[in-house]
Motif scaffolding. Structure first.
Motif, PDB file in Angstrom:
ATOM      1  N   LEU A   1       0.884  -1.329  -0.017  1.00  0.00           N
ATOM      2  CA  LEU A   1       0.069   0.063  -0.097  1.00  0.00           C
ATOM      3  C   LEU A   1       0.873   1.154   0.039  1.00  0.00           C
ATOM      4  CD1 LEU A   1      -2.678   1.625   0.185  1.00  0.00           C
ATOM      5  CD2 LEU A   1      -2.508   1.315   2.708  1.00  0.00           C
ATOM      6  N   ALA A   2       1.951   1.412   0.989  1.00  0.00           N
ATOM      7  CA  ALA A   2       2.703   2.390   0.834  1.00  0.00           C
ATOM      8  C   ALA A   2       3.257   2.755  -0.414  1.00  0.00           C
ATOM      9  CB  ALA A   2       3.744   2.381   2.101  1.00  0.00           C
ATOM     10  N   THR A   3       3.848   1.673  -0.964  1.00  0.00           N
ATOM     11  CA  THR A   3       4.724   1.907  -2.278  1.00  0.00           C
ATOM     12  C   THR A   3       3.820   2.329  -3.414  1.00  0.00           C
ATOM     13  OG1 THR A   3       6.147  -0.116  -1.893  1.00  0.00           O
ATOM     14  CG2 THR A   3       5.851   0.383  -4.271  1.00  0.00           C
ATOM     15  N   ILE A   4       2.376   1.968  -3.341  1.00  0.00           N
ATOM     16  CA  ILE A   4       1.623   2.490  -4.579  1.00  0.00           C
ATOM     17  C   ILE A   4       1.133   3.721  -4.204  1.00  0.00           C
ATOM     18  CG2 ILE A   4      -0.802   2.139  -5.286  1.00  0.00           C
ATOM     19  CD1 ILE A   4      -0.007  -0.812  -5.233  1.00  0.00           C
ATOM     20  N   LEU A   5       0.929   4.180  -2.858  1.00  0.00           N
ATOM     21  CA  LEU A   5       0.727   5.711  -2.517  1.00  0.00           C
ATOM     22  C   LEU A   5       1.757   6.274  -2.705  1.00  0.00           C
ATOM     23  CD1 LEU A   5      -0.929   5.003   1.306  1.00  0.00           C
ATOM     24  CD2 LEU A   5      -1.880   5.768  -0.706  1.00  0.00           C
ATOM     25  N   ALA A   6       2.943   5.884  -2.783  1.00  0.00           N
ATOM     26  CA  ALA A   6       4.253   6.887  -2.926  1.00  0.00           C
ATOM     27  C   ALA A   6       4.464   7.083  -4.622  1.00  0.00           C
ATOM     28  CB  ALA A   6       5.460   6.271  -2.299  1.00  0.00           C
ATOM     29  N   LEU A   7       4.302   5.997  -5.101  1.00  0.00           N
ATOM     30  CA  LEU A   7       4.983   5.836  -6.639  1.00  0.00           C
ATOM     31  C   LEU A   7       3.671   5.821  -7.568  1.00  0.00           C
ATOM     32  CD1 LEU A   7       7.832   3.416  -6.127  1.00  0.00           C
ATOM     33  CD2 LEU A   7       7.754   5.797  -5.933  1.00  0.00           C
ATOM     34  N   ALA A   8       2.480   5.540  -7.338  1.00  0.00           N
ATOM     35  CA  ALA A   8       1.592   5.366  -8.443  1.00  0.00           C
ATOM     36  C   ALA A   8       0.520   6.581  -8.277  1.00  0.00           C
ATOM     37  CB  ALA A   8       0.756   4.039  -8.113  1.00  0.00           C
ATOM     38  N   GLY A   9       0.403   7.293  -9.585  1.00  0.00           N
ATOM     39  CA  GLY A   9      -0.324   8.617  -9.340  1.00  0.00           C
ATOM     40  C   GLY A   9      -1.956   8.337  -9.799  1.00  0.00           C
ATOM     41  N   GLU A  10      -2.686   8.953  -9.508  1.00  0.00           N
ATOM     42  CA  GLU A  10      -4.211   8.973 -10.078  1.00  0.00           C
ATOM     43  C   GLU A  10      -4.239   8.808 -11.353  1.00  0.00           C
ATOM     44  OE1 GLU A  10      -8.454  11.108  -9.367  1.00  0.00           O
ATOM     45  OE2 GLU A  10      -6.827  11.817  -8.689  1.00  0.00           O
ATOM     46  N   ASN A  11      -4.940   7.874 -12.038  1.00  0.00           N
ATOM     47  CA  ASN A  11      -5.015   7.774 -13.515  1.00  0.00           C
ATOM     48  C   ASN A  11      -3.827   7.104 -14.246  1.00  0.00           C
ATOM     49  OD1 ASN A  11      -7.500   8.486 -13.609  1.00  0.00           O
ATOM     50  ND2 ASN A  11      -6.910  10.734 -13.449  1.00  0.00           N
ATOM     51  N   SER A  12      -2.614   6.889 -13.403  1.00  0.00           N
ATOM     52  CA  SER A  12      -1.599   6.360 -14.193  1.00  0.00           C
ATOM     53  C   SER A  12      -1.759   4.787 -14.199  1.00  0.00           C
ATOM     54  CB  SER A  12      -0.370   6.518 -13.180  1.00  0.00           C
ATOM     55  OG  SER A  12      -0.395   5.817 -11.904  1.00  0.00           O
ATOM     56  N   ASN A  13      -0.952   3.911 -14.597  1.00  0.00           N
ATOM     57  CA  ASN A  13      -1.217   2.568 -15.003  1.00  0.00           C
ATOM     58  C   ASN A  13      -0.134   1.801 -13.946  1.00  0.00           C
ATOM     59  OD1 ASN A  13      -3.046   2.644 -17.185  1.00  0.00           O
ATOM     60  ND2 ASN A  13      -1.351   3.645 -18.407  1.00  0.00           N
ATOM     61  N   VAL A  14      -0.727   0.738 -13.471  1.00  0.00           N
ATOM     62  CA  VAL A  14       0.035  -0.265 -12.924  1.00  0.00           C
ATOM     63  C   VAL A  14      -0.024  -1.381 -13.358  1.00  0.00           C
ATOM     64  CG1 VAL A  14       0.466  -1.432 -10.629  1.00  0.00           C
ATOM     65  CG2 VAL A  14       0.107   1.142 -10.556  1.00  0.00           C
ATOM     66  N   VAL A  15       1.041  -2.258 -13.845  1.00  0.00           N
ATOM     67  CA  VAL A  15       0.968  -3.445 -14.550  1.00  0.00           C
ATOM     68  C   VAL A  15       1.834  -4.368 -13.893  1.00  0.00           C
ATOM     69  CG1 VAL A  15       0.441  -2.332 -16.795  1.00  0.00           C
ATOM     70  CG2 VAL A  15       2.843  -2.819 -16.140  1.00  0.00           C
ATOM     71  N   HIS A  16       1.098  -5.670 -13.887  1.00  0.00           N
ATOM     72  CA  HIS A  16       1.711  -6.619 -12.823  1.00  0.00           C
ATOM     73  C   HIS A  16       1.864  -7.923 -13.728  1.00  0.00           C
ATOM     74  CE1 HIS A  16       0.863  -8.983  -8.885  1.00  0.00           C
ATOM     75  NE2 HIS A  16       1.898  -9.278  -9.516  1.00  0.00           N
ATOM     76  N   TYR A  17       2.901  -8.643 -13.604  1.00  0.00           N
ATOM     77  CA  TYR A  17       3.186  -9.771 -13.998  1.00  0.00           C
ATOM     78  C   TYR A  17       3.416 -10.903 -13.102  1.00  0.00           C
ATOM     79  CZ  TYR A  17       4.934 -13.856 -16.842  1.00  0.00           C
ATOM     80  OH  TYR A  17       4.966 -15.218 -17.301  1.00  0.00           O
ATOM     81  N   LEU A  18       2.724 -12.060 -13.217  1.00  0.00           N
ATOM     82  CA  LEU A  18       3.006 -13.149 -12.140  1.00  0.00           C
ATOM     83  C   LEU A  18       2.965 -14.615 -12.735  1.00  0.00           C
ATOM     84  CD1 LEU A  18      -0.200 -13.588  -9.715  1.00  0.00           C
ATOM     85  CD2 LEU A  18      -0.180 -11.832 -11.777  1.00  0.00           C
ATOM     86  N   ALA A  19       3.308 -15.454 -11.976  1.00  0.00           N
ATOM     87  CA  ALA A  19       3.209 -16.535 -12.858  1.00  0.00           C
ATOM     88  C   ALA A  19       2.000 -17.613 -12.753  1.00  0.00           C
ATOM     89  CB  ALA A  19       4.385 -17.570 -11.809  1.00  0.00           C
ATOM     90  N   GLU A  20       0.909 -17.095 -12.103  1.00  0.00           N
ATOM     91  CA  GLU A  20      -0.436 -17.613 -11.989  1.00  0.00           C
ATOM     92  C   GLU A  20      -1.292 -16.508 -11.316  1.00  0.00           C
ATOM     93  OE1 GLU A  20      -1.854 -21.870 -11.607  1.00  0.00           O
ATOM     94  OE2 GLU A  20      -1.480 -21.364  -9.491  1.00  0.00           O
ATOM     95  N   LEU A  21      -2.343 -16.250 -12.155  1.00  0.00           N
ATOM     96  CA  LEU A  21      -3.368 -15.561 -11.361  1.00  0.00           C
ATOM     97  C   LEU A  21      -4.167 -16.218 -10.422  1.00  0.00           C
ATOM     98  CD1 LEU A  21      -5.050 -13.853 -14.730  1.00  0.00           C
ATOM     99  CD2 LEU A  21      -3.221 -13.060 -12.921  1.00  0.00           C
ATOM    100  N   PRO A  22      -4.776 -15.513  -9.310  1.00  0.00           N
ATOM    101  CA  PRO A  22      -4.796 -14.110  -9.350  1.00  0.00           C
ATOM    102  C   PRO A  22      -3.831 -13.441  -8.235  1.00  0.00           C
ATOM    103  CG  PRO A  22      -5.994 -14.841  -7.498  1.00  0.00           C
ATOM    104  CD  PRO A  22      -5.371 -16.148  -8.194  1.00  0.00           C
ATOM    105  N   ALA A  23      -3.420 -12.095  -8.424  1.00  0.00           N
ATOM    106  CA  ALA A  23      -2.523 -11.438  -7.686  1.00  0.00           C
ATOM    107  C   ALA A  23      -2.999 -11.466  -6.216  1.00  0.00           C
ATOM    108  CB  ALA A  23      -2.123 -10.054  -7.983  1.00  0.00           C
ATOM    109  N   HIS A  24      -1.974 -10.957  -5.325  1.00  0.00           N
ATOM    110  CA  HIS A  24      -2.783 -10.644  -4.094  1.00  0.00           C
ATOM    111  C   HIS A  24      -3.584  -9.555  -3.843  1.00  0.00           C
ATOM    112  CE1 HIS A  24      -2.690  -9.711   0.282  1.00  0.00           C
ATOM    113  NE2 HIS A  24      -2.296 -10.975   0.657  1.00  0.00           N
ATOM    114  N   PRO A  25      -4.775  -9.682  -3.150  1.00  0.00           N
ATOM    115  CA  PRO A  25      -5.641  -8.769  -3.262  1.00  0.00           C
ATOM    116  C   PRO A  25      -5.254  -7.365  -2.870  1.00  0.00           C
ATOM    117  CG  PRO A  25      -6.400 -10.210  -1.769  1.00  0.00           C
ATOM    118  CD  PRO A  25      -5.212 -10.870  -2.524  1.00  0.00           C
ATOM    119  N   SER A  26      -4.238  -7.196  -2.239  1.00  0.00           N
ATOM    120  CA  SER A  26      -3.796  -6.161  -1.593  1.00  0.00           C
ATOM    121  C   SER A  26      -3.274  -5.156  -2.585  1.00  0.00           C
ATOM    122  CB  SER A  26      -2.497  -6.093  -0.730  1.00  0.00           C
ATOM    123  OG  SER A  26      -1.659  -6.769  -1.115  1.00  0.00           O
TER     124      SER A  26
END
Length: 384
Positions: free
Chosen positions: A89-114
């Motif tokens: 949460l703190a990382t996204i608060l600090a680094l991800a702005g409103e209306n910006s994109n956050v993209v996530h790659y993982l070996a198998e869906l789903p991601a952790h809900p946090s």
């Protein structure tokens, strides 16, 4: 349906904790077998505990955690938070702005809900995929996320790990790695490099997963980014308190790679025993597991339960009747309902696997007996 929403999941967890307390009070701690892989612990001497004051504790233990944490995680600086989810949460608060994109790659869906929940909170657009060929980084992306090992211990391919980092850095975008269990699972069992050594800008691990530490999160990475994130951590009260910092430090010091390696070999023995009766258990890196969907395939009796409900009822029977703790009864809302028998847990080190197999079979037989009675199933999950 038995468990329909987050409130039901909270009530389910409260009931599980009441059952655990009753077992300890009436039979003793030795009657419990925590096979979650999240058993954690709090290692501290009496002299260390005497220093756990609000300001004395950080002064004494945070510098030591810096050194031990960097050795364990890599990176230039570490930061202790009260949960892995807090650090995300703190990382996204600090680094991800409103209306910006956050993209996530993982070996198998789903991601952790946090992760998606944090993005929603800041108004960022969130995308996730487990198909490498479909992964891309669009314009106006503020953060790339990689999961090192999923909630069900599916480990990312290291070559893909490196490629995603390069794709992000080619566009000057920071990379955060959710390495909750992966900081140990990937490196010890799969011989992968630490996330920061692979080029990640930020990595975070859970200090109770596959190690004898407390429930908490430890972040590592670039000093400038850690400092930005630390501001948000302190603003919102997400920092780890002195007792957790001490326990993290001693958890790292007492982490033994041999315990993971031993569980890696013993899982084959448990899998062979279970396979004599069941068709849908699978091996995890350090144990054996069955997903809700796979558990459903083992059952040919008519019923009205969802796949997740089946996992909850089965796991509560294991807990109530045999003191076997798996993740579904005690998990937080949104967590995977896969039932894992993690042999890396301290309670499993000397466990008789034949006896464990018998208890799993007996619990499954009881599940078959009650499955057609939804009210009885509800009572098992919600009634102490």
């Amino acid at each position: 349906m038995i468990v329909n929403n987050s409130l039901d999941e909270v009530k389910k967890r409260e009931n599980a904790l009441a059952i655990i307390k009753n077992i300890v009070n009436t039979k003793g701690r030795d009657a419990l077998f925590d096979l979650t892989g999240l058993s954690g612990g709090f290692i501290a001497s009496s002299s260390e505990i005497s220093l756990l004051e609000t300001y004395v504790g950080p002064a004494i233990f945070e510098d030591a955690l810096q050194e031990a944490g960097k050795e364990h995680m890599g990176g230039e600086k570490v930061l202790a938070v009260n949960r892995t989810s807090s650090g995300i949460l703190a990382t996204i608060l600090a680094l991800a702005g409103e209306n910006s994109n956050v993209v996530h790659y993982l070996a198998e869906l789903p991601a952790h809900p946090s992760i998606p929940r944090s993005c929603k909170l800041v108004g960022a657009n969130y995308f996730e995929t487990d198909v490498f060929e479909e992964f891309s980084i669009p314009e106006n992306t503020s953060l790339v996320v990689i999961t090192g090992s999923t909630m069900d211990h599916k480990v990312i391919d290291e070559d893909e790990f490196r490629k995603v980092i390069k794709m992000a850095h080619d566009k000057n975008i920071p990379v955060m790695v959710d390495d909750a269990s992966g900081a140990r699972l990937r490196t010890v069992v799969f011989n992968q490099q630490k996330a920061c050594d692979l080029g990640a800008d930020i990595a975070i691990t859970s200090t109770d997963k596959l190690m004898p530490g407390p429930r908490g999160g430890l972040m590592a990475g670039r000093k400038d980014l850690i400092d930005q994130i630390k501001i948000k951590v302190n603003q919102f009260g997400l920092e780890a308190q002195p007792p957790a910092v001490l326990a993290m430090l001693n958890g790292i010091k007492n982490f033994k790679e041999d315990n993971l390696i031993k569980s890696f070999t013993r899982k084959d023995d448990l899998y062979e025993l279970l396979s004599e009766r069941f068709n849908n258990f699978v091996k995890s890196p350090t144990g054996v597991m069955i997903s809700p969907e796979s558990l459903s395939k083992e059952i040919d009796i008519p019923h009205n339960l969802s796949d997740n409900d089946l996992a909850f009822v089965f796991s509560f029977i294991l807990l109530k009747d045999y003191g076997i703790i798996t993740i579904p009864p005690v998990s937080m809302p949104g967590a995977s309902a896969t039932i894992r028998f993690e042999l890396s847990s301290p309670d499993a080190f000397d466990l008789d696997l034949k006896d464990l197999n018998k208890k799993i079979e007996a619990s499954f037989d009881k599940l078959l007996d009650v499955i057609a009675n939804e009210e009885k199933c509800r009572e098992i999950v919600f009634s102490f």
